[in-house]
Design an enzyme around this catalytic site. Sequence first.
Site, PDB file in Angstrom:
ATOM      1  NE  ARG A  43      -2.385   0.694   3.717  1.00  0.00           N
ATOM      2  CZ  ARG A  43      -2.011  -0.307   4.489  1.00  0.00           C
ATOM      3  NH1 ARG A  43      -2.191  -1.538   4.083  1.00  0.00           N
ATOM      4  NH2 ARG A  43      -1.447  -0.113   5.658  1.00  0.00           N
TER       5      ARG A  43
ATOM      6  CB  SER B 274      -8.971  -0.935   1.355  1.00  0.00           C
ATOM      7  OG  SER B 274     -10.061  -1.105   2.220  1.00  0.00           O
ATOM      8  CG  HIS B 275      -9.823   2.299   4.550  1.00  0.00           C
ATOM      9  ND1 HIS B 275      -9.519   0.961   4.684  1.00  0.00           N
ATOM     10  CD2 HIS B 275      -9.040   2.956   5.442  1.00  0.00           C
ATOM     11  CE1 HIS B 275      -8.596   0.821   5.622  1.00  0.00           C
ATOM     12  NE2 HIS B 275      -8.299   2.019   6.102  1.00  0.00           N
TER      13      HIS B 275
ATOM     14  CE  LYS C 173      -6.760  -5.169   1.406  1.00  0.00           C
ATOM     15  NZ  LYS C 173      -8.133  -5.074   1.977  1.00  0.00           N
TER      16      LYS C 173
ATOM     17  CG  ASP D 220     -13.844  -1.748   3.018  1.00  0.00           C
ATOM     18  OD1 ASP D 220     -14.519  -2.561   2.344  1.00  0.00           O
ATOM     19  OD2 ASP D 220     -12.841  -2.093   3.672  1.00  0.00           O
TER      20      ASP D 220
ATOM     21  CG  ASP E 101     -10.957  -3.906  -0.339  1.00  0.00           C
ATOM     22  OD1 ASP E 101     -11.512  -3.233   0.555  1.00  0.00           O
ATOM     23  OD2 ASP E 101      -9.994  -4.669  -0.105  1.00  0.00           O
TER      24      ASP E 101
ATOM     25  CG  ASP F  16     -11.612  -6.193   2.931  1.00  0.00           C
ATOM     26  OD1 ASP F  16     -12.094  -5.054   3.093  1.00  0.00           O
ATOM     27  OD2 ASP F  16     -10.416  -6.456   3.119  1.00  0.00           O
ATOM     28  NE  ARG F  17     -12.525  -2.384   6.560  1.00  0.00           N
ATOM     29  CZ  ARG F  17     -12.314  -1.155   7.023  1.00  0.00           C
ATOM     30  NH1 ARG F  17     -12.348  -0.911   8.332  1.00  0.00           N
ATOM     31  NH2 ARG F  17     -12.090  -0.151   6.198  1.00  0.00           N
TER      32      ARG F  17
ATOM     33  CG  HIS G 110     -11.196  -7.295   8.765  1.00  0.00           C
ATOM     34  ND1 HIS G 110     -11.163  -7.387   7.385  1.00  0.00           N
ATOM     35  CD2 HIS G 110     -10.554  -6.152   9.070  1.00  0.00           C
ATOM     36  CE1 HIS G 110     -10.508  -6.349   6.891  1.00  0.00           C
ATOM     37  NE2 HIS G 110     -10.133  -5.578   7.900  1.00  0.00           N
TER      38      HIS G 110
END
Length: 457
Positions: free
Chosen positions: A13, A98-99, A108, A244, A246, A248-249, A331
Amino acid sequence: MGSFNCFKAYDIRGRLGDELDEDVAYRIGRAYARYLNARAVVVGGDVRLSSEGLKQALVQGLRDSGADVIDLGMTGTEEIYFATWFLGVDGGIEVTASHNPIDYNGMKLVRSGSRPISGDTGLNEIRRMAEMIDYGPQAGIPGLYRQESILSAYIDHLMSYIDFSKLTPKKLVVNAGNGAAGHVINAIEKVFISQRVPVQLIKIHNEPDGTFPHGIPNPLLPENRADTANAVHAYGADMGIAWDGDFDRCFLFDQHGEFIEGYYIVGLLAESFLLKKPGARIIYDPRLTWNTEEIVTQTGGVPVMSKTGHAFIKERMRAEDAVYGGEMSAHHYFRDFGYCDSGMIPWLLVLELLCVRKQPLSTLVAERIARYPSPGEINSHLSDPQQAIQRVLDAYSGQALNIDYTDGISLSFDDWRFNLRSSNTEPVVRLNVESRADEVLMQQKTAEILSLLRQEG
């Protein structure tokens, strides 16, 4: 050229240009394929305007190291997790930040079986190889490239977690934040309509847009919650869901538009699984624990504590054969989803639980908040985190019934407990406090500890 400072503890990142660019992405592809000796890799990217260019550079690096590449197009991270184990390939990479701010991007990475690749499980070695190897023209046959969609199989898998016959009429606000979730929401909506499921999805900010006209999707920030909350009010919805970038949350709002802290969602999901799989093991993190432990025990399950962080949770879930693992940071991990985290499975399970329990979300959660109130995680920026933590330990350790070092320090007393953890990446100490049905005590102890922590000099 980027500086390779984009390599972090758990993923890649960095700021575009000075930390991450297409040359770095190409080198990561070369190194990743060599490190894993990969024959086939799945890749995808989020909606950021830089993601496609970085992904294509990554693809070229993978192919030049001899790996075949299956490009899933615009995806969320969990679609890469799903595809990696579903297709039986050697690894998967999602290009996403992501965020993070709009001038950032990242990746990732997972290996076969969607096992995580983080600092000490390969990421540091991939960085070393990416930096050190002189990548000249590739000799040999480059890997093949094809585009493929696994959306249908992925949606079928998501639907396997719920029983349509238990779903009663509900209205849900769903906010993709112009991130990657929109195409999945659309596909779920089609299934609901075709199967005559009486659940209406009210979509806001559903179109993917890498300029993020409504701001970077990060519902963990209170200032980013208004659109979801307002839509819940406007449409009289039973629940609001926001993701968010992507996805994943996911983050849940009750029928009043009130944001639900992730800690209490862990308890709901544990209950949901234990109603289906009595006696199952449930993994949870040490920051806030009493609510989860009580629900799991009372519902006939076995609570198992694990250190915070996706690599630790996934490893412990495999060791325990746990059906579900949850962190208060939103998560949520699922055994049948390759032990990976998903932002889609949680809201489906909570939807089903609302229908089965025949109670609104506010009622289900209010009982638990009253029983174990917590202010949520509070961060303190400190010049000497270790000294500050020691001050707190000195003040409270003599009265503690139990001291646990699973992750930072956790001290428990008769009617309250707290956890303190240092950040791995910045001089920040994170505090979590909870009590047994005593809001005043919880607030008092939180203030006491923060005062001790922040006694600088």
